[in-house]
Design a protein around this motif. Structure first.
Motif, mmCIF file in Angstrom:
data_model
loop_
_atom_site.group_PDB
_atom_site.id
_atom_site.type_symbol
_atom_site.label_atom_id
_atom_site.label_comp_id
_atom_site.label_asym_id
_atom_site.label_seq_id
_atom_site.Cartn_x
_atom_site.Cartn_y
_atom_site.Cartn_z
ATOM 1 N N ARG A 129 -13.837 0.516 2.895
ATOM 2 C CA ARG A 129 -12.883 -0.293 1.750
ATOM 3 C C ARG A 129 -12.565 0.708 0.734
ATOM 4 O O ARG A 129 -11.286 0.778 0.263
ATOM 5 C CB ARG A 129 -13.587 -1.478 1.132
ATOM 6 C CG ARG A 129 -13.768 -2.581 2.406
ATOM 7 C CD ARG A 129 -14.583 -3.847 1.472
ATOM 8 N NE ARG A 129 -15.296 -4.367 2.479
ATOM 9 C CZ ARG A 129 -16.531 -4.897 2.277
ATOM 10 N NH1 ARG A 129 -17.266 -4.493 1.173
ATOM 11 N NH2 ARG A 129 -17.270 -5.564 3.195
ATOM 12 N N SER A 132 -10.100 3.307 2.056
ATOM 13 C CA SER A 132 -9.006 2.765 2.093
ATOM 14 C C SER A 132 -7.891 2.677 0.714
ATOM 15 O O SER A 132 -6.938 2.961 0.628
ATOM 16 C CB SER A 132 -8.716 1.324 2.471
ATOM 17 O OG SER A 132 -9.510 1.558 3.909
ATOM 18 N N ILE A 162 -11.856 -3.361 9.241
ATOM 19 C CA ILE A 162 -12.382 -3.118 7.687
ATOM 20 C C ILE A 162 -13.037 -4.637 7.680
ATOM 21 O O ILE A 162 -12.060 -5.579 7.485
ATOM 22 C CB ILE A 162 -11.759 -2.583 6.861
ATOM 23 C CG1 ILE A 162 -11.701 -1.068 7.162
ATOM 24 C CG2 ILE A 162 -12.681 -2.738 5.478
ATOM 25 C CD1 ILE A 162 -10.824 -0.370 6.132
ATOM 26 N N SER A 164 -13.835 -7.664 5.524
ATOM 27 C CA SER A 164 -13.740 -8.265 3.851
ATOM 28 C C SER A 164 -15.141 -8.410 3.402
ATOM 29 O O SER A 164 -15.963 -8.691 3.975
ATOM 30 C CB SER A 164 -12.886 -9.278 3.552
ATOM 31 O OG SER A 164 -13.376 -10.494 4.062
#
Length: 495
Positions: A129, A132, A162, A164
């Protein structure tokens, strides 16, 4: 009707009854044998691509019970070489290669005939995360390289994604309650029962880059961004599930160090969470590579800095508290920190991952009181670095951080999530339940493979072995009686 004709009729009826009894016995024996014989085992593989490392988990379950609870077990856990795949941003092929050994070990564990039907998933968490956010093209390149290697395996690769933060927390909640038999279970009297809501446990997960909390609150969840709803075994569960990015163990300690460096940019940096006598040098440039560090580096940070430990737990707690914005939640009962909505914690909790590993090192997983826990951590922090090194040989770089980690866990749980002296005893620090690692991976696989039905399961088809024994005995006795009567009719002298 004459005597001879009556005897023929009786003999025919006895023959029919004997055949029927024998047929019944054979069917009972065949059915009983099919219940007792082992069933085909199915498998599923999940790769947990975390921020600090990647772990592979191989799960197995009996094929004929895939919609029942408590039947999935962990067959293999393998930690991949190297760090998490997000650390390979400049070398995507390295991320893919780091997974090969564990993947080959899992494939070797699964019968070859079942390779193509075994699902394989990869879920990436906070490390990816963050990557990204920092560089989306690098994150995409890492994912492409990893996906190519996994797609080449003989297993049924179903994609990489990915997760959350909310899903990561919610799947951890499913895993814990599934393994503990809190969603549904089969009772001793042969009925499916759903435990009361108060028996459900909350989940606390501390990774390298984020931390998750998930539980069923007293009332409705008032923020849709932190609500996860599942219908499992005929019951709808509405959870509060939230992930705090940059509050994982590694990122929190990094931010703590950056704050101390910023406070004394010319050095030496005096670190209250490091033991007295600890001394090291660091290249300050690497401190600012993480998106979690938002403050720009101070001028003149090109040269190495010296860091010295002071072993001051009170000053360490004060420094840790600067990582949180508690003032944004003053006067609010439904707020954690940084203005994030959170209902008051409720019920028992299972704390795993770095929550467990930190307290396991400090020997604090046996249900100690909050006062004992706090005193133990403070005493550890006040020990000299030489004494700590001698007491825990072979611990490597992690050894210097256990003081900070312990005090960070206390601050996060008490001041952050809102546990108190009274509710502290409701937290169990565990790494496994029912022989399976706690974490999001099992809940993720159960959800994606449909092993958690939305409706309540039907009664088990298989009966208790005692029922089959009674049936077989009855059939045998019936058959013996019929054959005995038949023998009497044939051989008893007639008048």
């Amino acid at each position: 009707m004459g005597v001879a004709q009556e005897e023929q009729t009786f003999t025919a009826l006895l023959g029919v009854a004997a055949v029927a009894g024998l047929t019944t016995l054979i069917l009972l024996l065949v059915e009983a044998t099919s219940v007792l014989l082992p069933t085909t085992t199915k498998f599923g593989v999940v790769l947990d691509a975390g921020s600090s490392h990647t772990s592979l988990f191989l799960y197995q379950w009996p094929a004929d019970k895939e919609n029942n609870t408590g039947v999935v077990s962990q067959a293999l856990a393998c930690r991949a070489q190297g760090r998490g795949i997000s650390s390979y941003a400049a070398n995507p092929l390295g991320a893919a290669e780091s997974l090969r050994d564990c993947l080959e070990e899992a494939v070797a564990h699964i019968p070859q005939a079942q390779h193509r039907e075994t699902p394989l998933f990869l879920g990436a968490t906070a490390g990816m995360r963050l990557l990204s956010q920092k560089n989306s093209s690098q994150a995409a390149e890492v994912f492409d390289a990893v996906s190519q290697v996994l797609a080449q395996s003989p297993l049924d690769f179903r994609g990489a994604e990915i997760l959350s933060g909310r899903d990561e927390g919610a799947y951890g909640w499913i895993t814990a309650n599934y393994l503990l038999g809190r969603l549904v279970k089969y009772s001793a009297v042969g009925k499916w029962i759903r435990p009361v809501e108060e028996a459900l446990v909350g989940a606390l997960d501390l990774g390298g880059a984020s931390t998750q909390i998930s539980f069923v609150p007293e009332g409705p969840v008032l923020d849709a961004r932190s609500q996860a709803t599942f219908r499992l075994y005929g019951t709808t569960h509405s959870l509060y599930a939230h992930s705090h990015l940059c509050f994982g163990r590694d990122q929190a300690l990094l931010r703590l160090l950056v704050g101390l460096v910023q406070g004394n940019p010319t050095g030496p940096v005096r670190h209250p969470c490091y033991h007295s006598g600890y001394r090291a040098t660091l290249a300050p440039g690497v401190l600012y590579e993480s998106p979690c560090v938002r403050d720009p580096p101070s001028p003149g940070l090109s040269q190495n800095l010296t860091v010295e430990g002071t072993g001051n737990p009170a000053a360490c707690v004060a420094a840790i508290r600067t990582l949180f914005n508690f003032s944004s939640c003053v006067g609010r009962a439904d707020c954690a920190f940084d203005g994030v909505y959170q209902p008051p914690v409720r019920g028992p909790f299972y704390a795993f991952s770095s929550f467990y590993h930190t307290f396991h090192f400090l020997n604090l997983t046996a249900g100690q009181t909050l006062d004992t826990t706090n005193a133990t951590i403070w005493a550890f922090c006040q020990r000299s670095w030489k004494l700590v090194e001698d007491s825990y040989p072979g611990q490597g770089l992690w050894l210097r951080d256990y003081c900070a980690s312990g005090l960070y866990v206390l601050t996060l749980l008490l001041d952050g999530f809102g546990f108190s002296q009274e509710t502290w005893v409701s937290i169990k620090f565990r790494t496994q339940a029912d022989g399976t690692d706690l974490g999001w991976t099992l809940g993720y696989m159960l959800n994606l493979t449909g092993l958690l039905p939305s409706e309540a399961p039907a009664q088990w088809r298989a009966q208790h072995p005692g029922v089959w024994v009674a049936g077989v005995v009855f059939a045998v006795l019936t058959l013996v009686a019929i054959l005995g009567a038949f023998a009497v009719q044939l051989f008893w002298p007639q008048d």
